[in-house]
Motif scaffolding. Structure first.
Motif, PDB file in Angstrom:
ATOM      1  N   VAL A 556     -42.985  38.677 101.571  1.00 26.60           N
ATOM      2  CA  VAL A 556     -42.181  37.575 101.113  1.00 26.60           C
ATOM      3  C   VAL A 556     -43.228  36.464 100.553  1.00 26.60           C
ATOM      4  CG1 VAL A 556     -40.938  35.662 102.015  1.00 26.60           C
ATOM      5  CG2 VAL A 556     -40.380  37.825 102.698  1.00 26.60           C
ATOM      6  N   HIS A 557     -43.061  36.143  99.328  1.00 24.19           N
ATOM      7  CA  HIS A 557     -43.773  34.968  98.485  1.00 24.19           C
ATOM      8  C   HIS A 557     -42.912  33.761  98.433  1.00 24.19           C
ATOM      9  CE1 HIS A 557     -46.654  38.557  98.116  1.00 24.19           C
ATOM     10  NE2 HIS A 557     -45.420  39.226  97.517  1.00 24.19           N
ATOM     11  N   GLU A 558     -43.613  32.798  98.841  1.00 30.41           N
ATOM     12  CA  GLU A 558     -42.898  31.359  98.900  1.00 30.41           C
ATOM     13  C   GLU A 558     -43.837  30.258  98.287  1.00 30.41           C
ATOM     14  OE1 GLU A 558     -39.969  31.903 102.571  1.00 30.41           O
ATOM     15  OE2 GLU A 558     -42.032  31.278 103.100  1.00 30.41           O
ATOM     16  N   TYR A 559     -42.814  29.524  97.535  1.00 24.69           N
ATOM     17  CA  TYR A 559     -43.633  28.059  97.407  1.00 24.69           C
ATOM     18  C   TYR A 559     -43.648  27.236  98.563  1.00 24.69           C
ATOM     19  CZ  TYR A 559     -42.575  29.393  92.574  1.00 24.69           C
ATOM     20  OH  TYR A 559     -42.551  29.931  90.990  1.00 24.69           O
ATOM     21  N   ASP A 560     -44.828  26.681  98.479  1.00 21.66           N
ATOM     22  CA  ASP A 560     -45.187  25.493  99.672  1.00 21.66           C
ATOM     23  C   ASP A 560     -45.330  24.096  99.326  1.00 21.66           C
ATOM     24  OD1 ASP A 560     -45.320  25.119 102.477  1.00 21.66           O
ATOM     25  OD2 ASP A 560     -47.597  25.477 102.471  1.00 21.66           O
ATOM     26  N   PHE A 561     -44.420  23.944  98.323  1.00 27.36           N
ATOM     27  CA  PHE A 561     -44.774  22.467  97.798  1.00 27.36           C
ATOM     28  C   PHE A 561     -43.387  22.342  96.983  1.00 27.36           C
ATOM     29  CE2 PHE A 561     -45.452  24.770  93.936  1.00 27.36           C
ATOM     30  CZ  PHE A 561     -45.595  24.046  92.986  1.00 27.36           C
ATOM     31  N   ASN A 562     -43.282  20.967  96.518  1.00 26.16           N
ATOM     32  CA  ASN A 562     -42.162  20.441  95.753  1.00 26.16           C
ATOM     33  C   ASN A 562     -42.947  20.057  94.216  1.00 26.16           C
ATOM     34  OD1 ASN A 562     -39.667  20.765  97.432  1.00 26.16           O
ATOM     35  ND2 ASN A 562     -40.936  19.151  98.763  1.00 26.16           N
ATOM     36  N   ALA A 565     -41.135  22.106  86.944  1.00 28.92           N
ATOM     37  CA  ALA A 565     -40.488  21.622  85.758  1.00 28.92           C
ATOM     38  C   ALA A 565     -39.438  20.644  86.249  1.00 28.92           C
ATOM     39  CB  ALA A 565     -39.509  22.940  85.205  1.00 28.92           C
ATOM     40  N   GLY A 566     -38.851  19.909  85.001  1.00 22.90           N
ATOM     41  CA  GLY A 566     -38.033  18.901  85.190  1.00 22.90           C
ATOM     42  C   GLY A 566     -36.493  19.547  85.155  1.00 22.90           C
ATOM     43  N   ALA A 567     -36.244  20.479  84.828  1.00 21.95           N
ATOM     44  CA  ALA A 567     -34.783  21.103  84.745  1.00 21.95           C
ATOM     45  C   ALA A 567     -34.573  21.570  86.203  1.00 21.95           C
ATOM     46  CB  ALA A 567     -34.707  22.256  83.816  1.00 21.95           C
ATOM     47  N   GLY A 568     -33.172  21.109  86.332  1.00 22.49           N
ATOM     48  CA  GLY A 568     -32.816  21.633  88.023  1.00 22.49           C
ATOM     49  C   GLY A 568     -33.017  23.015  88.434  1.00 22.49           C
ATOM     50  N   SER A 569     -32.603  23.912  87.513  1.00 20.99           N
ATOM     51  CA  SER A 569     -32.522  25.231  87.711  1.00 20.99           C
ATOM     52  C   SER A 569     -34.213  25.788  87.838  1.00 20.99           C
ATOM     53  CB  SER A 569     -31.944  26.090  87.078  1.00 20.99           C
ATOM     54  OG  SER A 569     -32.514  25.896  85.532  1.00 20.99           O
ATOM     55  N   GLU A 570     -34.906  25.163  87.624  1.00 21.02           N
ATOM     56  CA  GLU A 570     -36.399  25.429  87.390  1.00 21.02           C
ATOM     57  C   GLU A 570     -37.248  24.793  88.162  1.00 21.02           C
ATOM     58  OE1 GLU A 570     -37.680  28.200  86.490  1.00 21.02           O
ATOM     59  OE2 GLU A 570     -36.664  29.074  84.794  1.00 21.02           O
ATOM     60  N   ARG A 571     -36.661  23.714  88.991  1.00 22.65           N
ATOM     61  CA  ARG A 571     -37.504  22.683  89.818  1.00 22.65           C
ATOM     62  C   ARG A 571     -38.006  23.533  90.961  1.00 22.65           C
ATOM     63  NH1 ARG A 571     -39.297  18.100  89.132  1.00 22.65           N
ATOM     64  NH2 ARG A 571     -40.048  16.835  91.268  1.00 22.65           N
ATOM     65  N   ILE A 572     -39.218  23.499  91.432  1.00 25.85           N
ATOM     66  CA  ILE A 572     -39.656  24.249  92.633  1.00 25.85           C
ATOM     67  C   ILE A 572     -39.351  23.611  93.851  1.00 25.85           C
ATOM     68  CG2 ILE A 572     -41.604  25.158  93.692  1.00 25.85           C
ATOM     69  CD1 ILE A 572     -42.811  25.498  90.976  1.00 25.85           C
ATOM     70  N   ARG A 573     -39.086  24.031  94.671  1.00 31.06           N
ATOM     71  CA  ARG A 573     -38.662  23.493  96.185  1.00 31.06           C
ATOM     72  C   ARG A 573     -39.535  24.211  96.991  1.00 31.06           C
ATOM     73  NH1 ARG A 573     -34.474  25.385  97.845  1.00 31.06           N
ATOM     74  NH2 ARG A 573     -33.986  26.750  96.030  1.00 31.06           N
ATOM     75  N   GLU A 574     -40.033  23.519  98.159  1.00 32.08           N
ATOM     76  CA  GLU A 574     -40.727  24.120  99.156  1.00 32.08           C
ATOM     77  C   GLU A 574     -39.853  24.930  99.982  1.00 32.08           C
ATOM     78  OE1 GLU A 574     -43.285  22.867 103.219  1.00 32.08           O
ATOM     79  OE2 GLU A 574     -42.735  21.481 101.757  1.00 32.08           O
ATOM     80  N   ALA A 612     -35.517  35.499  89.074  1.00 29.02           N
ATOM     81  CA  ALA A 612     -36.346  35.647  87.802  1.00 29.02           C
ATOM     82  C   ALA A 612     -36.568  34.353  87.356  1.00 29.02           C
ATOM     83  CB  ALA A 612     -35.215  36.070  86.739  1.00 29.02           C
ATOM     84  N   ASP A 613     -36.089  33.178  88.299  1.00 27.79           N
ATOM     85  CA  ASP A 613     -36.766  32.140  87.864  1.00 27.79           C
ATOM     86  C   ASP A 613     -37.178  31.178  89.056  1.00 27.79           C
ATOM     87  OD1 ASP A 613     -34.143  31.651  89.290  1.00 27.79           O
ATOM     88  OD2 ASP A 613     -33.470  30.027  88.048  1.00 27.79           O
ATOM     89  N   ALA A 614     -37.778  30.133  88.911  1.00 30.58           N
ATOM     90  CA  ALA A 614     -38.562  29.397  90.269  1.00 30.58           C
ATOM     91  C   ALA A 614     -37.335  28.747  90.827  1.00 30.58           C
ATOM     92  CB  ALA A 614     -39.388  28.284  89.512  1.00 30.58           C
ATOM     93  N   GLY A 615     -36.216  28.358  90.252  1.00 27.48           N
ATOM     94  CA  GLY A 615     -35.212  27.808  91.001  1.00 27.48           C
ATOM     95  C   GLY A 615     -34.250  28.761  91.730  1.00 27.48           C
ATOM     96  N   ASN A 616     -34.525  29.638  91.918  1.00 24.17           N
ATOM     97  CA  ASN A 616     -33.938  31.027  92.676  1.00 24.17           C
ATOM     98  C   ASN A 616     -32.216  30.952  92.359  1.00 24.17           C
ATOM     99  OD1 ASN A 616     -35.882  30.790  95.812  1.00 24.17           O
ATOM    100  ND2 ASN A 616     -36.322  31.347  93.489  1.00 24.17           N
ATOM    101  N   THR A 617     -31.976  30.670  91.166  1.00 18.68           N
ATOM    102  CA  THR A 617     -30.538  30.905  90.520  1.00 18.68           C
ATOM    103  C   THR A 617     -30.332  32.045  89.697  1.00 18.68           C
ATOM    104  OG1 THR A 617     -31.052  29.737  88.327  1.00 18.68           O
ATOM    105  CG2 THR A 617     -30.468  28.231  90.506  1.00 18.68           C
ATOM    106  N   ALA A 618     -31.345  32.692  89.162  1.00 16.34           N
ATOM    107  CA  ALA A 618     -31.277  34.007  88.210  1.00 16.34           C
ATOM    108  C   ALA A 618     -31.763  35.147  89.151  1.00 16.34           C
ATOM    109  CB  ALA A 618     -31.604  33.468  86.818  1.00 16.34           C
ATOM    110  N   VAL A 619     -30.986  36.427  89.026  1.00 19.38           N
ATOM    111  CA  VAL A 619     -31.367  37.265  89.709  1.00 19.38           C
ATOM    112  C   VAL A 619     -31.488  38.828  89.011  1.00 19.38           C
ATOM    113  CG1 VAL A 619     -31.004  38.745  91.906  1.00 19.38           C
ATOM    114  CG2 VAL A 619     -30.587  36.143  91.887  1.00 19.38           C
ATOM    115  N   TYR A 620     -32.367  39.349  89.254  1.00 19.28           N
ATOM    116  CA  TYR A 620     -32.356  40.743  88.815  1.00 19.28           C
ATOM    117  C   TYR A 620     -32.212  41.837  89.979  1.00 19.28           C
ATOM    118  CZ  TYR A 620     -34.230  45.260  87.101  1.00 19.28           C
ATOM    119  OH  TYR A 620     -34.340  46.615  86.543  1.00 19.28           O
ATOM    120  N   ASP A 621     -31.383  42.667  89.766  1.00 19.77           N
ATOM    121  CA  ASP A 621     -31.030  43.483  90.823  1.00 19.77           C
ATOM    122  C   ASP A 621     -31.889  44.794  91.526  1.00 19.77           C
ATOM    123  OD1 ASP A 621     -28.512  42.087  91.089  1.00 19.77           O
ATOM    124  OD2 ASP A 621     -27.608  43.614  89.956  1.00 19.77           O
TER     125      ASP A 621
END
Length: 681
Positions: A556-562, A565-574, A612-621
């Motif tokens: 499991v690899h996770e972002y640890d900051f907020n 990118a400015g776009a909502g679907s790509e904005r990084i969340r902790e 497939a994106d930093a915002g965790n909205t796009a998925v590859y199966d």
């Protein structure tokens, strides 16, 4: 300098053809994947794997020959914690105990070595750097997962890959020819034997493919030579390598699940994309005993490389020209005592590099037509390290080490200063970075067959030159600090002799000062990430003729900051998952030898679902692939082989990505067949 060095190195290596004399053929025995073999990467010296605190996986000559990889990913993805995505041709992105990185992070998070010497200067790493290695001629490949030891500095962060050349005294004399689907053809030549100057080895590996996709041909030529000898009490080994690549590159295919459409997958939307490159290396390895307990080791090296490629993954499709030339050395004093080994060393690297980026196509938004960057960088790296191993009791072994490294860059801009579109050209400047990388570990032999091990370590990397000097408006070099990765791991090794061998490892890691590129194409500095996982590797001899081996990894690899990118679907969340980081990876293989002269291998390769994106909205199966390989020994000198990749003709993506508001993929090849014949003489 580059042209002269290239000419001298190729001429010298070719000269070995006339020097290599008689040799002998070597035949490796089939063995489980984990056993008590000698590894050299951890301390730049021979160590029994069972005594090493490093999680080291090995691909030996027999396995490399059986795989007959068309791309290095086919071989390395058999190992735990490794996930190399093939792009097109020789292109790739690497993950070792990590997500799939891009930009400078992808280049600088892994250290690629040849006989312990980096393929490139650390600040000039190549995200596709493994194509510059001679994996098709290797005696074996060792992969260290997690931070390297104090013997290595910048880029030994998430892992190391060490491609090891054959020993002339053990190397075979052989020829192998291959033909396969989509115009594939390959030839490999090995010559070995005594010469008038010492024991010599020469390897040549030529590969061509027309390409599964349109306008995607590949030609890769590799030449290596090695000459070992002794002068007085000093053992010396001269090693030369040359790699030349010409490829027409097929770019991404766009649209949700576009890889499932074979016709669309095989089309190339950018037939003008290409990558041409060469890499040349020379290294002289020396080992001199000073006393019965003290010896001196050194490696003097030179390297030169040059590359041109069309940046097909950006709207600019700019032409990038880059390269660098280096001189350096590695050195160590080694004390071998009754219960201890102490190593103290000094390493240096002097490099001059250049980069130019030019866009010929009309302006597309901020991607402006004309010159983007044109600069040179002079780099100097100096490092000192100390390492020690101590046998505290008959069953407990300890090791520790510390490395200090200073990296200095002198940047010279050759273009008008200031902003042009999305590009910022800095005035001339000097930058310096200091790093400290400690490690400590232990190995406990609980019984003769079971050992436990653990390790804490810090991996470091100075910023890449492209991260510092290839900026965009609003960005500044100030505030870009070296990345650090703190790692703790523990595991066990179980060896039941010829019946079964297992290695199980668990780890947690935390990174700070992370330098990454977000979906807006901007460099983000000071980011944090966290990583955890479990890796299992092993082999089990079910019967005298049937063996199961493989590797399974969970991570499991996770972002640890907020931020990001400015776009909502790509904005990084902790707490969000890092994109292109499957939770599950596995490679399981069943080997069957129905008769002594026949070997059949069936492999199942699994890549799990990932974002497939930093915002965790796009998925590859994810996907599952099956491969089959068969070899038949005609006699003691002749072997024929058949390989079928993607046996079930699965539609899958080598890499899935979500960028510029849409899905895009590097589609995987359909079913391919190759046949080869090899002769030892």
């Amino acid at each position: 300098m580059s042209r002269l060095f290239r000419h001298v190195l190729l001429s010298s290596a070719t000269g070995f053809l006339s020097l290599c004399g008689g040799g002998h053929a070597a035949s490796a025995q089939d063995a489980p994947a984990v056993r008590d073999v000698v590894v050299v990467t951890g301390a730049r010296a021979e160590t029994l794997r069972r005594q090493s605190t490093l999680a080291t996986a090995i691909l030996e000559a027999e396995a490399l020959d059986r795989v007959g990889a068309h791309h290095v990913s086919e071989a390395l993805n058999r190992l735990p914690g490794v996930n190399i995505n093939r792009g097109n041709g020789a292109e790739h992105l690497t993950a070792i105990r990590s997500p799939m990185f891009t930009g400078g992070q992808g280049a600088g998070s892994f250290l690629y070595l040849e006989d312990g010497v980096p393929l490139r200067a650390a600040g000039f790493a190549n995200i596709n750097g493994l194509f510059e290695g001679a994996d098709g001629l290797a005696d074996r490949i060792e992969v260290v997962r997690g931070p390297g030891s104090a013997a290595y500095g910048s880029n030994a962060l998430h892992g190391l890959v060490n491609i090891i050349t054959p020993d002339p005294l053990d190397a075979e004399r052989s020829v192998r020819l291959e033909a396969g689907s989509y115009g594939r053809a390959a030839a490999r030549l090995n010559l070995a034997g005594e010469t008038g100057f010492g024991a010599g080895w020469l390897g040549v590996n030529l590969r061509h493919e027309d390409g599964w996709r349109e306008d995607a041909s590949l030609d890769r030529r590799v030449l290596q030579a090695r000459l070992d000898g002794r002068m007085g009490q000093t053992d010396w080994s001269l090693r030369l390598s040359g790699v030349d690549l010409e490829q027409e590159t097929a770019t991404y295919v766009g649209g949700f699940e576009a890889y499932k459409d074979e016709a669309a997958s095989r089309r190339n939307a950018d037939p003008e994309a290409f990558r041409n490159a060469y890499a040349l290396r020379a290294a002289l390895h020396l080992n001199h005993p000073i006393t019965e307990t003290l010896s001196a080791q050194a490696a003097l090296f030179a390297r030169s490389n040059d590359m041109q490629f069309r940046m097909h993954f950006l709207p600019s499709e700019a032409l990038e020209t880059s390269g660098h030339d280096s001189l350096g050395f590695q050195s160590a004093l080694v004390w071998t005592l009754d219960d201890s080994v102490i190593r103290v060393g000094l390493d240096t690297d002097f490099t001059e590099g250049a980069l130019r980026e030019f866009q010929t196509r009309p302006t597309v938004g901020p991607f402006v037509q004309g010159l983007h960057y044109d600069y040179t960088v002079q780099s100097r790296t100096v490092a000192g390290f100390a390492m020690g191993e101590h046998q505290l009791t008959s069953r407990l072994r300890l090791d520790a080490g510390l490395r200090w490294e200073n990296t200095r860059y002198a940047y010279s801009n050759r273009a008008p200063e200031g902003q042009v579109g999305r590009y910022l050209r800095l005035p001339d400047r000097d930058d310096s970075f200091d790093t400290l990388a400690p490690h400590a570990g232990w190995v406990l032999d609980v019984t003769d067959s079971l050992s436990l091990f653990g390790r804490v370590a810090r991996g470091v990397r100075a910023p890449q030159t492209a991260e510092l000097y290839r900026l965009q408006p609003g960005q500044s070099v100030e505030g870009i600090e070296p990345e650090t990765l703190d790692s703790a791991e523990t595991g066990l090794r179980l060896d039941l002799g010829g019946a079964a061998q297992v290695e199980l490892t668990g780890y947690v890691m935390r990174k700070e000062n992370v330098i990454l590129r977000d979906s807006d194409g901007l460099t983000v500095t000071g980011a944090k990430t966290r990583h955890q996982g479990v890796e299992l590797e092993g082999g089990w001899s079910i019967t005298d003729t049937l063996m199961l081996s493989g590797a399974v990894s969970w991570a499991v690899h996770e972002y640890d900051f907020n931020g990001g990118a400015g776009a909502g679907s790509e904005r990084i969340r902790e707490g969000a998952r890092i994109d292109t980081a499957p939770e599950w990876l596995s490679s399981l293989r069943l080997l069957w030898r129905p008769v002594e002269s026949v070997l059949v291998e069936t492999e199942w390769a699994h890549v799990g679902e990932y974002y497939a994106d930093a915002g965790n909205t796009a998925v590859y199966d994810g996907h599952d692939l099956f491969h089959m390989r068969l070899s038949k020994d005609i006699d003691d000198q002749t072997r024929i082989s058949l390989g079928v990749r993607n046996l079930l003709d699965e539609r899958y993506a080598e890499r899935a990505d979500f960028a510029f508001g849409r899905y895009r993929y590097f589609p995987g090849e359909g079913r391919t067949i190759s046949v080869s014949a090899g002769w030892s003489f």
